[in-house]
Design a protein around this motif. Sequence first.
Motif, PDB file in Angstrom:
ATOM      1  N   GLN A 155      -5.392  -3.426   0.592  1.00 52.93           N
ATOM      2  CA  GLN A 155      -4.716  -2.463   1.451  1.00 52.93           C
ATOM      3  C   GLN A 155      -3.410  -3.020   2.007  1.00 52.93           C
ATOM      4  O   GLN A 155      -2.396  -2.310   2.077  1.00 52.93           O
ATOM      5  CB  GLN A 155      -5.636  -2.035   2.591  1.00 52.93           C
ATOM      6  N   SER A 156      -3.415  -4.282   2.375  1.00 48.99           N
ATOM      7  CA  SER A 156      -2.197  -4.882   2.925  1.00 48.99           C
ATOM      8  C   SER A 156      -1.110  -4.978   1.867  1.00 48.99           C
ATOM      9  O   SER A 156       0.083  -4.781   2.160  1.00 48.99           O
ATOM     10  CB  SER A 156      -2.498  -6.263   3.506  1.00 48.99           C
ATOM     11  N   THR A 157      -1.503  -5.251   0.618  1.00 47.11           N
ATOM     12  CA  THR A 157      -0.527  -5.326  -0.471  1.00 47.11           C
ATOM     13  C   THR A 157       0.108  -3.965  -0.712  1.00 47.11           C
ATOM     14  O   THR A 157       1.337  -3.838  -0.841  1.00 47.11           O
ATOM     15  CB  THR A 157      -1.199  -5.825  -1.761  1.00 47.11           C
ATOM     16  N   ILE A 158      -0.723  -2.940  -0.765  1.00 50.43           N
ATOM     17  CA  ILE A 158      -0.213  -1.587  -0.996  1.00 50.43           C
ATOM     18  C   ILE A 158       0.652  -1.136   0.178  1.00 50.43           C
ATOM     19  O   ILE A 158       1.723  -0.530  -0.008  1.00 50.43           O
ATOM     20  CB  ILE A 158      -1.383  -0.606  -1.216  1.00 50.43           C
ATOM     21  N   SER A 159       0.233  -1.428   1.396  1.00 50.26           N
ATOM     22  CA  SER A 159       1.000  -1.033   2.584  1.00 50.26           C
ATOM     23  C   SER A 159       2.372  -1.695   2.582  1.00 50.26           C
ATOM     24  O   SER A 159       3.402  -1.039   2.838  1.00 50.26           O
ATOM     25  CB  SER A 159       0.235  -1.398   3.859  1.00 50.26           C
ATOM     26  N   ASN A 160       2.410  -2.977   2.301  1.00 48.19           N
ATOM     27  CA  ASN A 160       3.673  -3.712   2.261  1.00 48.19           C
ATOM     28  C   ASN A 160       4.587  -3.150   1.171  1.00 48.19           C
ATOM     29  O   ASN A 160       5.805  -2.995   1.364  1.00 48.19           O
ATOM     30  CB  ASN A 160       3.388  -5.192   2.010  1.00 48.19           C
ATOM     31  N   LEU A 161       3.984  -2.846   0.027  1.00 47.21           N
ATOM     32  CA  LEU A 161       4.758  -2.308  -1.089  1.00 47.21           C
ATOM     33  C   LEU A 161       5.357  -0.944  -0.731  1.00 47.21           C
ATOM     34  O   LEU A 161       6.543  -0.678  -1.005  1.00 47.21           O
ATOM     35  CB  LEU A 161       3.858  -2.187  -2.319  1.00 47.21           C
ATOM     36  N   LEU A 162       4.560  -0.093  -0.116  1.00 44.89           N
ATOM     37  CA  LEU A 162       5.056   1.240   0.242  1.00 44.89           C
ATOM     38  C   LEU A 162       6.194   1.178   1.250  1.00 44.89           C
ATOM     39  O   LEU A 162       7.200   1.883   1.123  1.00 44.89           O
ATOM     40  CB  LEU A 162       3.915   2.085   0.802  1.00 44.89           C
ATOM     41  N   LEU A 163       6.046   0.369   2.282  1.00 42.94           N
ATOM     42  CA  LEU A 163       7.091   0.275   3.307  1.00 42.94           C
ATOM     43  C   LEU A 163       8.402  -0.241   2.737  1.00 42.94           C
ATOM     44  O   LEU A 163       9.479   0.048   3.277  1.00 42.94           O
ATOM     45  CB  LEU A 163       6.625  -0.626   4.461  1.00 42.94           C
ATOM     46  N   TYR A 164       8.311  -0.983   1.628  1.00 39.98           N
ATOM     47  CA  TYR A 164       9.529  -1.461   0.964  1.00 39.98           C
ATOM     48  C   TYR A 164      10.266  -0.319   0.262  1.00 39.98           C
ATOM     49  O   TYR A 164      11.413  -0.477  -0.154  1.00 39.98           O
ATOM     50  CB  TYR A 164       9.173  -2.557  -0.037  1.00 39.98           C
ATOM     51  N   HIS A 165       9.622   0.827   0.152  1.00 46.70           N
ATOM     52  CA  HIS A 165      10.240   1.999  -0.472  1.00 46.70           C
ATOM     53  C   HIS A 165      10.716   3.024   0.563  1.00 46.70           C
ATOM     54  O   HIS A 165      11.090   4.141   0.203  1.00 46.70           O
ATOM     55  CB  HIS A 165       9.237   2.672  -1.425  1.00 46.70           C
ATOM     56  N   VAL A 166      10.705   2.629   1.836  1.00 44.94           N
ATOM     57  CA  VAL A 166      11.051   3.560   2.911  1.00 44.94           C
ATOM     58  C   VAL A 166      12.267   3.055   3.685  1.00 44.94           C
ATOM     59  O   VAL A 166      12.340   1.874   4.055  1.00 44.94           O
ATOM     60  CB  VAL A 166       9.862   3.744   3.885  1.00 44.94           C
ATOM     61  N   LEU A 167      13.219   3.955   3.934  1.00 49.53           N
ATOM     62  CA  LEU A 167      14.343   3.683   4.837  1.00 49.53           C
ATOM     63  C   LEU A 167      14.135   4.514   6.101  1.00 49.53           C
ATOM     64  O   LEU A 167      13.661   5.652   6.040  1.00 49.53           O
ATOM     65  CB  LEU A 167      15.678   4.065   4.192  1.00 49.53           C
ATOM     66  N   LYS A 168      14.526   3.968   7.230  1.00 49.02           N
ATOM     67  CA  LYS A 168      14.291   4.660   8.498  1.00 49.02           C
ATOM     68  C   LYS A 168      15.429   5.610   8.870  1.00 49.02           C
ATOM     69  O   LYS A 168      15.776   5.774  10.039  1.00 49.02           O
ATOM     70  CB  LYS A 168      14.072   3.638   9.614  1.00 49.02           C
ATOM     71  N   PHE A 169      15.997   6.259   7.882  1.00 45.05           N
ATOM     72  CA  PHE A 169      17.002   7.293   8.106  1.00 45.05           C
ATOM     73  C   PHE A 169      17.104   8.125   6.834  1.00 45.05           C
ATOM     74  O   PHE A 169      16.730   7.670   5.751  1.00 45.05           O
ATOM     75  CB  PHE A 169      18.365   6.689   8.466  1.00 45.05           C
ATOM     76  N   SER A 170      17.598   9.338   6.967  1.00 44.07           N
ATOM     77  CA  SER A 170      17.780  10.203   5.802  1.00 44.07           C
ATOM     78  C   SER A 170      19.063   9.814   5.084  1.00 44.07           C
ATOM     79  O   SER A 170      20.148   9.857   5.670  1.00 44.07           O
ATOM     80  CB  SER A 170      17.855  11.673   6.224  1.00 44.07           C
ATOM     81  N   ALA A 171      18.928   9.450   3.812  1.00 47.44           N
ATOM     82  CA  ALA A 171      20.089   9.059   3.020  1.00 47.44           C
ATOM     83  C   ALA A 171      20.105   9.871   1.723  1.00 47.44           C
ATOM     84  O   ALA A 171      19.258   9.673   0.852  1.00 47.44           O
ATOM     85  CB  ALA A 171      20.060   7.566   2.708  1.00 47.44           C
ATOM     86  N   PHE A 172      21.031  10.800   1.620  1.00 44.65           N
ATOM     87  CA  PHE A 172      21.168  11.568   0.387  1.00 44.65           C
ATOM     88  C   PHE A 172      21.948  10.736  -0.634  1.00 44.65           C
ATOM     89  O   PHE A 172      22.716   9.835  -0.286  1.00 44.65           O
ATOM     90  CB  PHE A 172      21.839  12.905   0.665  1.00 44.65           C
TER      91      PHE A 172
END
Length: 346
Positions: free
Chosen positions: A267-284
Motif C-alpha cells: 500500500q505504501s508503494t502504491i500510495s507513493n507512486l500515485l502521489l508522484y503523479h499528482v500536482l497540487k494545482f490545475s495545469a492545462f
Amino acid sequence: MFRSICSGIYRTTAVLFIATAPFLASCDKNGTTDPTPVTPPTSGTTTTPGTSTTATPGSNTTTVVASVSFIAQNTSLSLLNAAVLRAGLTDEINKANITIFAPTNEAFAAGGFADAAAINAAPVADLQRLLRNHIVNSRIDRSAIPTGVNTTYQTTLANSTISVYKASISDISVNNGKITQGDNPTTGSVVHLVSRLLTPATVNLTDLVKSNANLSFLAAAIARADAATQAAINATSSTGMTLFAPTNDAFKAAGYADVAAIQAASQSTISNLLLYHVLKFSAFSQTFQNGADVATAQGTTVRTNVANGKVTILGKGNGTSVANVTTADQVASNGVVHIIDRVLMP
C-alpha cells in the motif's frame, strides 16, 4: 470750412493708424504675418469603462455599452448571444464588476454547438451552467492576471473554477483555450473573447478515471492507496489538482501485469507512486514549460518538456524514457487529467 474738413480727416487718419498699429507691428520685412499658435494634439482620454466613453486619438469616440449589447453587436459572438437569450441570463451578464470569458462561434462549434438551432435545442439548465462557468464575479483586466503562474478563479457556477495562465499580455490561456481578443470594456465590466468553451465538469478526478476503461489499472491503484492519498486525489482546493494518468498498458510495462498485481502490491508503494503523479494545482497542457521541474504531491519533481506542440513528462526514476501525454486536458470538478503512456517513477 476747409480747415474744419481737413482737421477731421487728420483725426480720422490718426485713429486708423493707431488701430492698425498691432497688425503692422506683427508684419515681418516681407509683409507676412506670424503663424497663429496651434495647440498640439493630446494623447486622448480614456474614461473608466462603465462610466461613459473611450476616446482614441485619431478615431471617433466609441460608446461603451452593456455586456449583452456588446455580445449582440459582435458577429463572432452570435452563438453566445443565442445562448444568453436561450438561457435567460441577460440580467446576470449585464451586471457591473464582472469578467466574461466569451466563447467565439468557433469555440461553440468545437464544443458541439454547430449553430443557433443546436443551442436552442439544448436544455436551458445546461446552458445556464455552461454560461455561468464563463463568468467571474470581479473585473479582471489582462494586466491584473499574474504572469507565469497558474491562477485559479471561482466562477459564478457553484464549486467550479477555471485556470488562467499568462505567459505574456498577448498569450493568456484559459483552461485549454486562449484569449483571442482581450480587455473589451462594457458597462462596468470587461469581456475577453476565448477560443474554447469552458465546459464545467460533473465528476471528480477519481470518478473521471473510473469512467475510462483504459484507466482501470489506475482506478485499482487509487482504491489500493491509503486514505491520505485518496483524500489528496479527491480534494477540492482553490488551486485545483493535476493528475497524470498512466494507461493500463503503461502499468503493464511497469511490471503490473493485471489488477490483481496492483492489489497485491504494498500500500505504501502504491500510495507513493500515485502521489508522484499528482500536482497540487490545475495545469492545462498548453501551460507546461519546456525543461521545467515541477513539484509533485509526493514531494519530489517531474520534468515537463514541450516540443512541436507535444508534451512529455520525465520522472526521476525513468532515466531518459519520457511519458507522452496522449490525451490532454480532461476536466474534472477538482482538477484536470492528462493521460500518459508511461508510469512515472520517483
